[in-house]
Design a protein around this motif. Structure first.
Motif, PDB file in Angstrom:
ATOM      1  N   ARG A 162       0.820  -1.212   0.000  1.00 15.22           N
ATOM      2  CA  ARG A 162       0.000   0.000   0.000  1.00 15.22           C
ATOM      3  C   ARG A 162       0.856   1.265   0.000  1.00 15.22           C
ATOM      4  NH1 ARG A 162      -4.158  -2.772   3.502  1.00 15.22           N
ATOM      5  NH2 ARG A 162      -6.054  -2.869   2.262  1.00 15.22           N
ATOM      6  N   SER A 163       1.963   1.261   0.740  1.00 15.19           N
ATOM      7  CA  SER A 163       2.831   2.433   0.764  1.00 15.19           C
ATOM      8  C   SER A 163       3.979   2.319  -0.220  1.00 15.19           C
ATOM      9  CB  SER A 163       3.400   2.632   2.175  1.00 15.19           C
ATOM     10  OG  SER A 163       4.222   1.528   2.542  1.00 15.19           O
ATOM     11  N   ASP A 164       4.154   1.145  -0.840  1.00 15.43           N
ATOM     12  CA  ASP A 164       5.259   0.866  -1.765  1.00 15.43           C
ATOM     13  C   ASP A 164       6.613   1.016  -1.078  1.00 15.43           C
ATOM     14  OD1 ASP A 164       6.362   0.037  -4.155  1.00 15.43           O
ATOM     15  OD2 ASP A 164       6.460   2.040  -5.013  1.00 15.43           O
ATOM     16  N   ILE A 165       6.693   0.540   0.176  1.00 14.72           N
ATOM     17  CA  ILE A 165       7.941   0.592   0.932  1.00 14.72           C
ATOM     18  C   ILE A 165       8.375  -0.822   1.292  1.00 14.72           C
ATOM     19  CG2 ILE A 165       8.965   1.235   3.166  1.00 14.72           C
ATOM     20  CD1 ILE A 165       8.827   3.550   1.255  1.00 14.72           C
ATOM     21  N   ALA A 166       9.690  -1.095   1.153  1.00 19.16           N
ATOM     22  CA  ALA A 166      10.262  -2.371   1.562  1.00 19.16           C
ATOM     23  C   ALA A 166      11.513  -2.103   2.391  1.00 19.16           C
ATOM     24  CB  ALA A 166      10.600  -3.238   0.352  1.00 19.16           C
ATOM     25  N   LEU A 167      11.732  -2.958   3.380  1.00 15.60           N
ATOM     26  CA  LEU A 167      12.923  -2.863   4.228  1.00 15.60           C
ATOM     27  C   LEU A 167      13.781  -4.100   4.021  1.00 15.60           C
ATOM     28  CD1 LEU A 167      14.402  -1.250   6.440  1.00 15.60           C
ATOM     29  CD2 LEU A 167      13.140  -2.615   8.139  1.00 15.60           C
ATOM     30  N   LEU A 168      15.047  -3.882   3.663  1.00 13.85           N
ATOM     31  CA  LEU A 168      15.995  -4.969   3.417  1.00 13.85           C
ATOM     32  C   LEU A 168      17.065  -4.977   4.500  1.00 13.85           C
ATOM     33  CD1 LEU A 168      16.605  -4.416  -0.420  1.00 13.85           C
ATOM     34  CD2 LEU A 168      14.730  -5.650   0.682  1.00 13.85           C
ATOM     35  N   LYS A 169      17.771  -6.116   4.608  1.00 14.39           N
ATOM     36  CA  LYS A 169      18.893  -6.235   5.551  1.00 14.39           C
ATOM     37  C   LYS A 169      20.062  -6.911   4.857  1.00 14.39           C
ATOM     38  CE  LYS A 169      20.737  -6.038   9.740  1.00 14.39           C
ATOM     39  NZ  LYS A 169      22.103  -6.475   9.423  1.00 14.39           N
ATOM     40  N   ILE A 170      21.233  -6.260   4.946  1.00 16.69           N
ATOM     41  CA  ILE A 170      22.466  -6.853   4.424  1.00 16.69           C
ATOM     42  C   ILE A 170      23.415  -7.106   5.583  1.00 16.69           C
ATOM     43  CG2 ILE A 170      22.279  -5.895   2.102  1.00 16.69           C
ATOM     44  CD1 ILE A 170      24.122  -3.635   2.936  1.00 16.69           C
ATOM     45  N   ASP A 171      24.300  -8.067   5.422  1.00 15.81           N
ATOM     46  CA  ASP A 171      25.227  -8.449   6.481  1.00 15.81           C
ATOM     47  C   ASP A 171      26.466  -7.565   6.402  1.00 15.81           C
ATOM     48  OD1 ASP A 171      26.478  -9.698   8.533  1.00 15.81           O
ATOM     49  OD2 ASP A 171      26.963 -11.548   7.445  1.00 15.81           O
ATOM     50  N   ALA A 172      26.414  -6.423   7.026  1.00 13.80           N
ATOM     51  CA  ALA A 172      27.544  -5.490   7.032  1.00 13.80           C
ATOM     52  C   ALA A 172      27.377  -4.540   8.214  1.00 13.80           C
ATOM     53  CB  ALA A 172      27.603  -4.705   5.729  1.00 13.80           C
TER      54      ALA A 172
END
Length: 469
Positions: free
Chosen positions: A136-146
């Motif tokens: 609905r908001s067109d937002i995504a949260l990602l996580k990288i190993d750093a």
């Protein structure tokens, strides 16, 4: 005399030079901003295995064949092979919001991806996992190993002013860390597919691949997330839309803590108040959000909100038009009590409503069928009938209303009433059946705007009808 003229001319050129220098002195220098923030902006590439015979482009993007970028897009996004599984690649942007590797981007950038790779400015490529994504908001949260990563500084979209300079950094067409600048064109824009986001409109050049990248103000603070463009060709046409950073970070916080997003919900359908409808409701000017439907067992029904109410204020915020209401309600906390001001029958009332949680599926598909007993009213040019029990169940109309069987040229057609509509109300009169409809229509005054509430394909809206003198 001649010397005097030359002196005047020289003075004129001198003043013009000063004026020109003043104009150029006001133009912003983006170099420092870019140097400080580029390292926190990332390129995002995704891959997905699909059975396809056509190139898979991002949602809403179409590239006509034969354009200069046609071959380029086919190379980047892949081309099908007779229905055999193929790997489709897509590109986007994002930015680092915490030193331990949280990256913010658009939902549509990572939607359905089998693998997501984040490329940093130092050329490192890290596989990312999706912490959460909100359509609905067109937002995504990602996580990288750093760790110890450069991060952006958050600003405020609320403080933005129309005409203010803004800058975007992203990867249009895969060209990493491209910088474009422009001004804020408007605030609080509502798009048809995104009722819960008050978009920032800019004229910053945004193209496929910029999605998910940051929008900066001149202080180097992120004020928005570049999300959409308006285009007939797939390329930039001067209309770009960014998600306000306050909205994005509220979504991020919920994705971090609970993996999903809860939004406030009233349970009403609203529409704009036109000049004609304002006249019919006795309002001095068009304003607010006109309630055209109140859902059963909704917070709005419990609070006493009625069809025909015009919501002019929500929790102290002025509601100028119908698109401005859903973002206000959506950002309200579920369970809190909100204060709503409405205009009802020409007077202002204040109501208290306990905010509910927005259901996953808001839509209801309705249909209409022919029914016997139609009757024509020459005054409006309508042929209507009573609803059968099956139609009421199908359309979720427990009682009241008449079904429009046919529309001839006349006031009803001019107002936008069409075959298959259900007329629920005329002015303050809830229509019980055909006989009641006939009585109400006979008493309608001439030369005055009349508000008619109709239900069509699951949605209700008011139309302004006027009988000629």
């Amino acid at each position: 005399m001649l010397n005097t003229r030359w002196m005047a001319l020289a003075l004129c050129f001198f003043l013009m030079g000063l004026s020109s220098q003043g104009v150029f002195a006001q133009l912003p220098d983006f170099t420092g901003l870019v140097e400080r923030n580029s390292a926190a902006v990332v390129n995002i590439s995704t891959s997905q295995k699909v059975n396809a015979t056509e190139p898979q482009l991002p949602d809403g993007i179409e590239i006509p064949e034969g354009t200069p970028f046609d071959d380029f897009f086919r190379r980047f996004f892949g081309e099908g092979g007779g229905g055999q599984p193929s790997e489709v690649k897509s590109l986007g942007s994002g930015f680092i919001v915490s030193e331990d590797g949280y990256v913010l981007t658009n939902h549509h950038v990572v939607k359905d991806a089998d693998e997501i790779v984040v490329r940093l400015q130092d050329r490192r490529e890290l596989v990312a996992k999706v912490v959460g994504s909100d359509k609905r908001s067109d937002i995504a949260l990602l996580k990288i190993d750093a760790n110890h990563l450069p991060v952006v500084k958050m600003g405020s979209a609320d403080k933005l002013k129309v005409g203010e300079w803004v800058l975007a950094i992203g990867s249009p067409f895969g060209f990493d860390h491209s910088v474009t600048a422009g001004i804020v064109s408007a605030k609080g824009r509502s798009l048809p597919s995104d009722n819960y986001v008050p978009f920032i409109q800019t004229d910053v050049a945004i193209n496929p691949g910029n999605s998910g990248g940051p929008l900066f103000n001149l202080d180097g603070e992120v004020v928005g997330v570049n999300s959409q463009i308006y285009s007939r060709t797939g390329g930039f046409m001067g209309l770009s839309f960014a998600i306000p950073i306050e909205v994005a970070m509220q979504v991020v916080e919920q994705l971090k803590t609970q993996g999903r997003v809860s939004r406030g919900w009233l349970g009403v359908q609203v529409q704009d108040v036109t000049r004609e409808l304002a006249e019919s409701f006795g309002m001095k000017k068009p304003q607010g959000a006109l309630v055209s439907r109140v859902l059963e067992k909704s917070p709005a029904e419990a609070a006493g909100i009625q069809v025909g109410d015009v919501i002019i204020e929500f929790n102290g915020q002025e509601v100028n038009d119908s698109p401005s209401l859903p973002p206000m309600v959506g950002m309200a906390k579920v369970g809190e009590t909100a204060t709503i001001k409405v205009i009802r029958h020409g007077s202002t009332r204040e109501l208290k409503v306990k905010i509910g949680s927005l259901p996953e599926d808001e839509g209801t598909m309705l249909g209409s069928e022919e029914a016997p007993g139609a009757r024509t009213f020459d005054r409006l040019g309508l042929s209507v009938s009573n609803l059968t029990a099956e139609q009421r169940e199908q359309m979720e109309i427990p009682r009241h209303g008449v079904l429009v069987q046919a529309v001839n040229p006349g006031p009803a057609y001019d107002a936008g009433i069409r075959r298959g509509d259900v007329i629920l109300r005329i002015q303050d009169q809830v229509i019980k059946d055909v006989n009641h409809f006939n009585e109400v229509v006979k008493s309608l005054p001439k030369g005055k705007s009349i508000a008619v509430l109709v239900q069509r394909r699951g949605g209700s809206s008011f139309l302004a009808l006027k009988l000629k003198d």
